[in-house]
Design an enzyme around this catalytic site. Structure first.
Site, PDB file in Angstrom:
ATOM      1  N   HIS A 275       0.803  -1.210   0.000  1.00 46.20           N
ATOM      2  CA  HIS A 275       0.000   0.000   0.000  1.00 46.20           C
ATOM      3  C   HIS A 275       0.842   1.269   0.000  1.00 46.20           C
ATOM      4  CE1 HIS A 275      -3.572   2.213  -0.360  1.00 46.20           C
ATOM      5  NE2 HIS A 275      -3.115   3.024   0.552  1.00 46.20           N
TER       6      HIS A 275
ATOM      7  N   TYR B  69       1.690   5.349  -2.436  1.00 41.46           N
ATOM      8  CA  TYR B  69       1.982   6.738  -2.066  1.00 41.46           C
ATOM      9  C   TYR B  69       3.356   7.161  -2.566  1.00 41.46           C
ATOM     10  CZ  TYR B  69      -2.381   6.674   0.205  1.00 41.46           C
ATOM     11  OH  TYR B  69      -3.729   6.585   0.405  1.00 41.46           O
TER      12      TYR B  69
ATOM     13  N   HIS C 265     -10.150   1.316 -10.186  1.00 42.41           N
ATOM     14  CA  HIS C 265      -9.709   2.315  -9.207  1.00 42.41           C
ATOM     15  C   HIS C 265      -8.273   2.755  -9.481  1.00 42.41           C
ATOM     16  CE1 HIS C 265      -8.488   4.079  -5.376  1.00 42.41           C
ATOM     17  NE2 HIS C 265      -7.546   3.170  -5.304  1.00 42.41           N
ATOM     18  N   PHE C 266      -7.359   1.782  -9.605  1.00 40.19           N
ATOM     19  CA  PHE C 266      -5.960   2.227  -9.642  1.00 40.19           C
ATOM     20  C   PHE C 266      -5.528   2.737 -11.018  1.00 40.19           C
ATOM     21  CE2 PHE C 266      -5.033  -2.532  -9.689  1.00 40.19           C
ATOM     22  CZ  PHE C 266      -4.491  -2.589 -10.951  1.00 40.19           C
ATOM     23  N   HIS C 267      -6.362   2.535 -12.045  1.00 41.53           N
ATOM     24  CA  HIS C 267      -6.027   3.228 -13.295  1.00 41.53           C
ATOM     25  C   HIS C 267      -6.383   4.716 -13.203  1.00 41.53           C
ATOM     26  CE1 HIS C 267      -5.298  -0.759 -14.980  1.00 41.53           C
ATOM     27  NE2 HIS C 267      -4.622  -0.134 -15.918  1.00 41.53           N
TER      28      HIS C 267
ATOM     29  N   ARG D 280     -10.927  -9.584 -11.785  1.00 37.09           N
ATOM     30  CA  ARG D 280      -9.751  -8.956 -12.373  1.00 37.09           C
ATOM     31  C   ARG D 280      -8.749 -10.051 -12.726  1.00 37.09           C
ATOM     32  NH1 ARG D 280      -6.346  -6.508  -7.234  1.00 37.09           N
ATOM     33  NH2 ARG D 280      -4.864  -5.974  -8.848  1.00 37.09           N
ATOM     34  N   ARG D 281      -7.638  -9.691 -13.327  1.00 35.00           N
ATOM     35  CA  ARG D 281      -6.493 -10.568 -13.540  1.00 35.00           C
ATOM     36  C   ARG D 281      -6.845 -11.885 -14.209  1.00 35.00           C
ATOM     37  NH1 ARG D 281      -3.442 -10.209  -7.744  1.00 35.00           N
ATOM     38  NH2 ARG D 281      -2.050  -8.566  -8.383  1.00 35.00           N
TER      39      ARG D 281
END
Lengths: 560, 170
Positions: free
Chosen positions: A227, A231, A378-380, A441-442
């Site tokens: 995680h 950041y 989300h992370f795209h 996903r994946r």
């Protein structure tokens, strides 16, 4: 005087780092296009469904490990040199650059060899490389070199800071350097997890020196790092949002001390949150998951503070440019400047990503979206836009300063961020909705084989329509990426000379560092508190996993 | 340190929002009683042979009460046992506890359209209890990459009317 004239050696390091980053971005982006067409069934002619996972591993590692780390190392080299106004050690810079490059080559060879029949080398373990799936040792060793190289880069920045401090007793740390140092303190603290996982367990295990590893323990060590690493990607974008975007908007940053508060909060809260990736893992008591949930929720605070400051600084800039009215000032922003457009659209998309992140953080909501395509949706928006689009856009502003060359194809550069925004809107929206319907996903083929999509129940739209939007979105994103590479490549190959259209000066904030309490600059205090918070969150659960033996329950090798 | 009045308001609203989120999650956990998968399922010393552990039984469906069932599922490359070659059959109006483990690599166990969405980790047992009210067919999908045949790893849960249910698979 431009940066390249003042600091030719540092500019060279920045250029080399960006070159590696953009090559990785190009290859990783091409893999992304292949995936978006394959898993949606639009075109399956590039690779087999088995080789899809080789491509997926390459996409993950090249983009979130290689592209990010090299771009960040280059950007921070610029930021520290510029804000301290002093040279970095060139020897140390060459050391981290070559260490990271060696690691990149090793990991990339291990991954791509998976596409070569009978090569005997494979690393189809994805970016998360969960044991007991096992990759070739050179994949793990390459990953270690990349991480260790980034640690040396951090040393390069700290060394420059210590040198500056000797000559500037009692002065406030320049803002950009402060941000770089806080980011790296967080990075040192959090990357220990993956270093222990790989050095103590996965490398000896892949070399046959130990027979088994504990899958839950290694997975937990991964997420200890997994995680905060987001950041590590995001904070460099924040550096740009705080220091460059207000200038591009025509104004200046509102408050230097509040920017420092935000980075302090990130150092403290980024790491003790990893269990929110393991909400639905067995073997971890619920209480620890709850603590990680509250920490994660409080981690929203620095991002919400940033949203305020960034928008307010943009408004200040717009009013300096003659903007008026409650919202009409938005029209006065430079919507024809590629750097400004890319960075501000990246910030806007990050707000949307922040909202889906709030859902991810909601512990019991995780049953709904865990490991569904919601998560890459989300992370795209976060690493895939907040970071990546900011990086591309700031390059339009920074590249002339580190090459001494005028930006070519400015028109294409202006189209590029808008195209990225449209492509990502289509793809990410469909991914989020698909995730709510349970689409995993994946996977090379997300639909059930005999009944197709019938077992998924979308709330809005149809599975077929979502698949189509993902394919269209992925294609637009790849075209946008090509435009970026054309602009950068053409600029790089062009001749020096003429006047540069950018000015590298960054104006001082409206409320300067002197208005903030001195404790903000006390790196030691914040580091100690951050370590204590991590110890409080991780000591007991890790102890619980270690108590039955470091390697137990033990899993043998399952080669990919 | 100067903080603009608007910014103070914004900070206050942000903190209220964060506390609100923590409040809703806490309400979900304590009020509604949505329990997270945790360490209650136990561990398995020899991950390749889960039935040798006291905490895990041979894969299958077991009736343990009037309307209560226990289902033991083994995930392995690239099938669920039970689930893939024969569906997991259960009666409507039942309370079912699933016990899930893996005998090789990390897998996922997601029953789309339900709250069942857990990781299957070698050596660990994931335990989750759900209510099935209506007859229905659900798909099971492995949502964690587990090797070259990952995309073929799927199964079925069939909830049948009470009258048609013929007991557990044992």
């Amino acid at each position: 005087m431009t940066f390249v004239e003042d600091y030719p050696k540092e500019a060279r390091i920045v250029r080399w780092s960006f070159a590696v980053a953009f090559v990785a971005l190009g290859i990783g982006g091409l893999f992304g296009l292949i995936q978006s067409l394959h898993r949606t069934g639009v075109f399956r002619g590039f690779v087999s469904s088995t080789d899809y996972y080789t491509v997926l591993t390459g996409h993950g590692v090249l983009l979130v490990l290689v592209f990010t780390t090299f771009f960040i190392a280059g950007l921070f080299t610029w930021a520290v040199t510029r804000s301290l106004d002093r040279n970095l050690s060139y020897g140390v810079a060459l050391t981290w650059f070559s260490t990271m490059l060696l690691g990149t080559i090793m990991a990339t060879v291990a991954i791509l060899a998976g596409l070569v029949p009978n090569s005997g080398i494979s690393a189809d373990v994805l970016f998360t490389f969960y044991a007991p799936l096992q990759a070739h040792p050179i994949f793990y060793i390459g990953a270690v070199f990349i991480i260790v190289g980034s640690w040396i880069a951090g040393y390069n920045y700290f060394q420059a800071y210590w040198g500056w401090r000797k000559e500037n007793q009692g002065e406030r740390i320049p803002l950009q350097t402060f941000m770089v140092l806080m980011t790296f303190l967080m990075w040192y603290l959090s990357s220990i997890g993956v270093a222990v996982e790989v050095l103590a367990f996965l490398i000896p295990w892949s070399l046959g020196l130990i027979q088994t590893v504990d899958p839950l323990l290694t997975r937990t060590l991964f997420w200890y790092f997994g995680h905060p690493v987001v950041y590590f990607w995001l904070l460099p974008a924040y550096v740009i949002w705080y220091t460059v975007l207000p200038k591009l908007s025509g104004g200046r940053l509102l408050s230097d001390p509040l920017a420092r508060v935000v980075f302090v909060l990130f150092l403290l809260l980024s790491t003790p949150t990893g269990f929110h990736h393991q909400y639905v893992d067995p073997g971890i008591p619920e209480g620890f998951k709850f603590i990680a949930m509250t920490n994660t929720m409080f981690l929203l605070l620095p991002s919400l503070l940033t949203a305020f400051t960034v928008v307010a600084s943009m408004e200040h800039g717009a009013r300096q440019r003659g903007g008026e009215g409650r919202l009409n000032w938005l029209r006065s922003l430079p919507w024809d400047d590629p750097a400004f457009v890319g960075i501000s659209l990246a910030g806007l998309m990050f707000a949307a990503g922040g909202f889906s992140g709030m859902v991810n953080a909601g512990m019991n909501l995780n049953y709904l979206i865990h490991n569904t395509i919601w998560v890459p949706g989300h992370f795209h928006l976060t690493v895939g836009t907040a970071f990546a689009l900011t990086a591309m856009a700031v390059t339009y502003w920074l590249f002339p300063q580190i090459t001494g060359k005028r930006l070519r194809f400015r028109g294409l550069a202006l189209v590029q961020p808008y195209l990225w925004f449209i492509g990502m809107t289509l793809m990410s929206n469909a991914m989020h909705r698909g995730g709510l319907a349970g689409l995993p996903r994946r996977t090379a083929e997300p639909l059930y084989q005999d009944t197709g999509a019938a077992l998924f129940t979308p709330i809005i739209g149809t599975i077929a329509e979502m698949q189509f939007q993902i394919a269209i979105g992925g294609t637009l994103l790849f075209i946008s990426l090509l435009l970026f590479l054309i602009v950068v490549g053409a600029t790089w190959l062009s001749a020096r000379g003429g006047t540069l259209a950018v000015d590298g000066h960054i104006p001082t904030p409206l409320s300067g560092a002197e208005n903030g309490p001195l404790i903000l600059d006390n790196l030691k205090v914040w580091t100690v508190i951050a370590i204590l918070l991590v110890a409080l969150t991780y000591f007991l659960p890790l102890w619980g996993m270690l108590a039955d033996g470091i390697l137990a329950p033990g899993s043998p090798v399952f080669p990919v | 340190m100067e903080i603009h009045r608007f910014e103070s308001v914004w900070v206050l609203v942000s903190i209220v929002l964060i506390l609100g989120f923590i409040g809703t999650v806490t309400y979900g956990a304590v009020g509604i009683g949505i329990k997270m998968v945790d360490d209650a399922g136990g561990t398995i010393d020899d991950p390749a042979n889960p039935a040798t552990s006291d905490a895990f039984r041979d894969p299958g469906v077991y009736q343990t009460g009037q309307n209560e069932y226990e289902v033991y599922v083994v995930a392995q490359q690239f099938l669920f046992d039970p689930g893939t070659s024969q569906p997991i059959r259960l009666p409507a109006n039942s309370r079912v506890t699933f016990h899930i483990t893996s005998v090789d690599v990390i897998h996922g166990f997601e029953v789309s359209g339900t709250n069942i969405n857990v990781m299957a980790i070698p050596g660990q047992i994931a335990t989750i209890t759900v209510d099935f009210d209506e007859p229905a067919t659900y798909g099971i999908v492995c949502h964690e990459y587990c090797g070259a045949g990952h995309h073929s790893m799927e199964g079925r849960v069939e909830i049948v009317p009470q009258a048609e249910f013929d007991g557990g698979s044992q």
